[in-house]
Scaffold this motif. Structure first.
Motif: not given
Length: 351
Positions: A59-64, A70-76, A156-158
């Protein structure tokens, strides 16, 4: 009384290798040069506030920027220097005596192209993100675990830890003037009979605004001596930003609120009114506030609001974030007297 942050330490997160922010107050304003990490500080504290929710990293990547899917790979991009060997660690020391901690690490997969790269580890695809978190008490460390997993079908699931119950309720307001969000939030307030929070705040901001109404095609303002209701776009960017901020905050009972570039869209003449209105709301509802700005007029407006309201002086600090040549990232704190002296003597506090 709500639990708030007293101190935050950030390690290997975004652009920071190491940063400590001490003596946090009820109202915390972060300033500094462009790309020095002001927004990253808010994001780190937001992750700590909702540490049991693994999707908060997406979420914080998407807000930026919505350009980051809005997926897991942006976590890098959460790892310092985009290097997975730099394991992030965030810690928040709270007013209730507890210490909140969160860290995370990826599970990666490769394809033939990745394996031929000299930097294959960091060009790998993240297939899973594992989180460890907890509230440190009596010497205990991390006690809970959660994860984000990419299934074989690409969805994607949590997986969350049912043993942990989050007591903090936090809100992050990004840089935008989204009228659709404001309309949805205000409509929610109307349903819950909380409309007066926004109406009263807007009247404090601009006494000519008598009321605000939610109609099928958006929000409209009742302006003194104007026969017709006016769409909020006619009220100017400052009014739109205020409606967005206040209607969003008032939707729920939040403990901590983060606002990126609080002055976005505001004319310099409205800054003192903006601060007076928002700070009054924050204090009334026992909220801790974190905001960023790079606008000197915004800081002058804050100084003027504090000058008129003695109670704000003890509760508000400005933090200048700077990257130094010898000591790396440092944070310099300004109380009311230091802020007033810096502004009156034209001392640059944004660099």
């Amino acid at each position: 009384m709500n639990s708030h942050f007293k101190e935050i330490t950030i390690t290997n997160f975004r652009g920071f290798d190491s940063l400590t922010i001490k003596k946090l107050q009820r109202i915390n304003i972060f300033v500094g040069a462009n790309n020095v990490g002001k927004t990253s500080i808010l994001e780190a504290a937001f992750m700590l506030s909702g540490m049991s929710n693994p999707f908060i990293s997406n979420r914080i990547n998407y807000l930026r920027t919505a350009l980051l899917n809005n997926n897991i790979d942006s976590s890098r991009y959460l790892f310092h220097n985009v290097d997975f060997s730099n394991k992030p660690l965030l810690k928040g020391f709270m007013t209730d005596g507890k210490t909140r901690k969160i860290t995370f690490a990826p599970v990666t997969s490769h394809n033939e192209t990745d394996m031929s790269s000299s930097n294959s580890a960091n060009q790998a695809i993240i297939s899973q993100l594992n989180f460890e978190f907890g509230q440190e008490e009596n010497g205990k460390g991390f006690t809970y675990h959660s994860k984000i997993v990419v299934a074989n079908d690409g969805n994607t699931r949590q997986e969350t830890d049912n043993g942990y119950r989050e007591l903090l309720n936090a809100l992050f307001i990004p840089v935008d003037k989204n009228d659709a969000n404001a309309t949805a939030n205000f409509s929610t307030l109307v349903k819950h009979n909380r409309k007066h929070f926004v109406t009263n705040a807007l009247h404090d901001f601009d006494p000519s605004i008598e009321s605000i109404e939610a109609l099928p095609d958006g929000l409209y303002l009742k302006i003194k001596n104007v026969k017709e209701l006016l769409p909020i776009s006619m009220g100017g960017d400052g009014v739109r930003r205020m409606i967005n901020i206040i209607s969003t905050i008032a939707c729920e009972d939040y403990d901590i609120v983060f606002i990126d570039e609080i002055d976005n869209g505001m004319h310099y003449s409205a800054h003192k009114l903006m601060w007076r209105t928002i700070l009054k709301f924050i204090l009334t509802h026992d909220i801790q506030l974190f905001v960023t700005t790079h606008n000197l007029d915004c800081l002058m407006g804050l100084k003027n609001a504090m000058q008129e309201e003695d109670s704000l002086r003890k509760l508000t600090h400005v933090y200048n974030v700077a990257k130094t040549r010898n000591k790396g990232f440092q944070v310099y704190s300004y109380g009311y007297n230091e802020l007033k002296e810096a502004i009156e003597n034209e001392i640059e506090i944004r660099k």
